[in-house]
Design a protein around this motif. Structure first.
Motif, PDB file in Angstrom:
ATOM      1  N   GLY A  30      34.231  34.509  39.445  1.00  0.00           N
ATOM      2  CA  GLY A  30      34.185  34.079  40.843  1.00  0.00           C
ATOM      3  C   GLY A  30      35.492  33.540  41.384  1.00  0.00           C
ATOM      4  O   GLY A  30      35.656  33.396  42.598  1.00  0.00           O
ATOM      5  N   THR A  31      36.433  33.216  40.497  1.00  0.00           N
ATOM      6  CA  THR A  31      37.717  32.701  40.984  1.00  0.00           C
ATOM      7  C   THR A  31      38.617  33.863  41.436  1.00  0.00           C
ATOM      8  O   THR A  31      38.428  35.004  41.030  1.00  0.00           O
ATOM      9  CB  THR A  31      38.467  31.914  39.881  1.00  0.00           C
ATOM     10  OG1 THR A  31      38.732  32.818  38.796  1.00  0.00           O
ATOM     11  CG2 THR A  31      37.635  30.748  39.382  1.00  0.00           C
ATOM     12  N   TRP A  32      39.592  33.529  42.286  1.00  0.00           N
ATOM     13  CA  TRP A  32      40.518  34.547  42.768  1.00  0.00           C
ATOM     14  C   TRP A  32      41.685  34.725  41.808  1.00  0.00           C
ATOM     15  O   TRP A  32      42.143  33.760  41.201  1.00  0.00           O
ATOM     16  CB  TRP A  32      41.063  34.154  44.138  1.00  0.00           C
ATOM     17  CG  TRP A  32      40.034  34.253  45.216  1.00  0.00           C
ATOM     18  CD1 TRP A  32      39.244  33.244  45.685  1.00  0.00           C
ATOM     19  CD2 TRP A  32      39.669  35.424  45.951  1.00  0.00           C
ATOM     20  NE1 TRP A  32      38.410  33.709  46.667  1.00  0.00           N
ATOM     21  CE2 TRP A  32      38.655  35.055  46.862  1.00  0.00           C
ATOM     22  CE3 TRP A  32      40.099  36.767  45.941  1.00  0.00           C
ATOM     23  CZ2 TRP A  32      38.051  35.957  47.740  1.00  0.00           C
ATOM     24  CZ3 TRP A  32      39.509  37.656  46.818  1.00  0.00           C
ATOM     25  CH2 TRP A  32      38.494  37.260  47.705  1.00  0.00           C
ATOM     26  N   ALA A  33      42.158  35.965  41.689  1.00  0.00           N
ATOM     27  CA  ALA A  33      43.351  36.244  40.888  1.00  0.00           C
ATOM     28  C   ALA A  33      44.418  36.834  41.797  1.00  0.00           C
ATOM     29  O   ALA A  33      44.120  37.384  42.870  1.00  0.00           O
ATOM     30  CB  ALA A  33      43.029  37.199  39.752  1.00  0.00           C
ATOM     31  N   PHE A  34      45.679  36.684  41.375  1.00  0.00           N
ATOM     32  CA  PHE A  34      46.826  37.074  42.199  1.00  0.00           C
ATOM     33  C   PHE A  34      47.754  37.962  41.388  1.00  0.00           C
ATOM     34  O   PHE A  34      48.030  37.671  40.226  1.00  0.00           O
ATOM     35  CB  PHE A  34      47.575  35.822  42.660  1.00  0.00           C
ATOM     36  CG  PHE A  34      46.633  34.816  43.250  1.00  0.00           C
ATOM     37  CD1 PHE A  34      46.103  35.008  44.512  1.00  0.00           C
ATOM     38  CD2 PHE A  34      46.229  33.715  42.508  1.00  0.00           C
ATOM     39  CE1 PHE A  34      45.200  34.111  45.047  1.00  0.00           C
ATOM     40  CE2 PHE A  34      45.328  32.804  43.030  1.00  0.00           C
ATOM     41  CZ  PHE A  34      44.808  33.001  44.309  1.00  0.00           C
ATOM     42  N   LEU A  35      48.221  39.006  42.007  1.00  0.00           N
ATOM     43  CA  LEU A  35      49.089  39.941  41.288  1.00  0.00           C
ATOM     44  C   LEU A  35      50.347  40.228  42.099  1.00  0.00           C
ATOM     45  O   LEU A  35      50.287  40.522  43.292  1.00  0.00           O
ATOM     46  CB  LEU A  35      48.348  41.255  41.009  1.00  0.00           C
ATOM     47  CG  LEU A  35      49.153  42.336  40.269  1.00  0.00           C
ATOM     48  CD1 LEU A  35      49.539  41.882  38.861  1.00  0.00           C
ATOM     49  CD2 LEU A  35      48.361  43.645  40.195  1.00  0.00           C
ATOM     50  N   GLN A  36      51.478  40.126  41.416  1.00  0.00           N
ATOM     51  CA  GLN A  36      52.751  40.529  42.005  1.00  0.00           C
ATOM     52  C   GLN A  36      53.169  41.835  41.354  1.00  0.00           C
ATOM     53  O   GLN A  36      53.145  41.954  40.131  1.00  0.00           O
ATOM     54  CB  GLN A  36      53.809  39.455  41.761  1.00  0.00           C
ATOM     55  CG  GLN A  36      55.103  39.721  42.492  1.00  0.00           C
ATOM     56  CD  GLN A  36      56.173  38.673  42.199  1.00  0.00           C
ATOM     57  OE1 GLN A  36      57.025  38.868  41.354  1.00  0.00           O
ATOM     58  NE2 GLN A  36      56.097  37.559  42.885  1.00  0.00           N
TER      59      GLN A  36
END
Lengths: 212, 212
Positions: free
Chosen positions: B133-139
């Motif tokens: 349920g948590t958000w993930a971030f990708l560069q």
């Protein structure tokens, strides 16, 4: 020029001024009273004057950019030719700044300037004594948009003059896109011109190519 | 994908996570409770998805590098041809990373990912919800030696995953010089491959060229 004489002049400048010498190795600060340190920077100073070939990038080509050349720009040349030209164009761009320093050294060392070759000083390419006896410092760049060396690393109180050879953006009021007329503190009798620089560069590179 | 839906999902992520939104203009920090700010980033988000042409450097060519091409590399091509190829090669290299983001968006937005187009977030190109349920971030970067965006600007506690498409140095133990198999958190059923990327890139650029 006599290299030994030039190096002694540089040492004198380091002793008399606040110019900052690069670390010897792995962060060891330069100590002018340490004979090994003197030896180390002398080796770098001499080494920096040896002729240097342009160096092509050693990285693998990302073929995706060649796809752009074909799909968008509709180039018909073989990929290998595009890749080769682009690679040596990058190498060529990278060597110009170095040859610029050699040209200036060639012209101004006879007037008492010293080329701090081998990048022995922080953010300083040339040192010279001014009329009032104090030392002056010059950083030279090929282009107005070249990255600056970190001048922060220079010790407090030392001002470094900066000069660049070429403008990256044209202006109507400028007759040329070079900046030779802005060169600071040119010794009386000396002359630096774009035409002479190009002649020097051609000769230097042709000799380099023939010798290799 | 429905752009409005994607943008609402992005806003939800901004509300629920610590991801950092870029300043609105002239240093004004983003405020999610300010409707004008929402409007401003929405415009950037939408604008960032418009097709974008490769852009050649607008700076004047320093003819000195062409002298190197001739004097050292002994190239016989006309200067204009060398200059043109080199310029559009630079433009081509610069556009690949952008097309890479478009390709990934095209493949993964159907799985609930959001492309933070228009560079609305600090150092983050994609956001997606993880199983917990948590958000993930990708560069995303095109190459392992691309400059990193300043991840320092990201708020404490937010970790940003990083992925690059291509290796700049070859290793024998690697079958290819691309890194698609290292792509993090690929949704079940989705597939990203170099082959598909190149097909996407060609199609995107051919359409761009024909439309112009």
């Amino acid at each position: 020029m006599n290299l030994e004489y030039q190096f002694q002049l540089l040492l004198q400048c380091i002793r008399e001024s606040k110019v900052s010498v690069r670390n010897i190795k792995r962060g060891e600060p330069f100590d002018i009273n340490n004979p090994n340190h003197i030896k180390a920077i002398k080796a770098r100073f001499i080494d920096g004057r040896k002729p240097k070939h342009p160096a092509e990038p050693r990285t693998i080509t990302d073929s995706a950019y060649l796809e752009v050349m074909i799909s968008y720009y509709d180039r018909k040349e073989p990929r290998e030719l595009i890749e080769e030209i682009h690679k040596i164009a990058m190498a060529s761009e990278n060597i110009v700044g170095e040859i610029l320093e050699r040209y200036i050294a060639n012209e101004l060392e006879p007037y008492g300037w010293v080329w701090a070759s081998g990048a022995v000083l922080h953010a300083v390419d040339f040192v010279y004594r001014q009329n009032d006896g104090t030392w002056a410092f010059l950083q030279v760049k090929n282009r107005d948009n070249s990255e600056n060396s970190s001048s922060q690393s220079v010790r407090n109180g030392t001002t470094i003059k900066k000069w660049f050879r070429s403008f990256s953006v044209a202006r109507r009021k400028r007759a040329t896109n070079t900046n030779w007329e802005g060169f600071p503190d040119l010794p009386e009798g000396a002359a630096l011109t774009e035409k002479d620089f190009v002649i020097y560069l051609r000769e230097y590179l042709q000799n380099l190519r023939l010798a290799s």
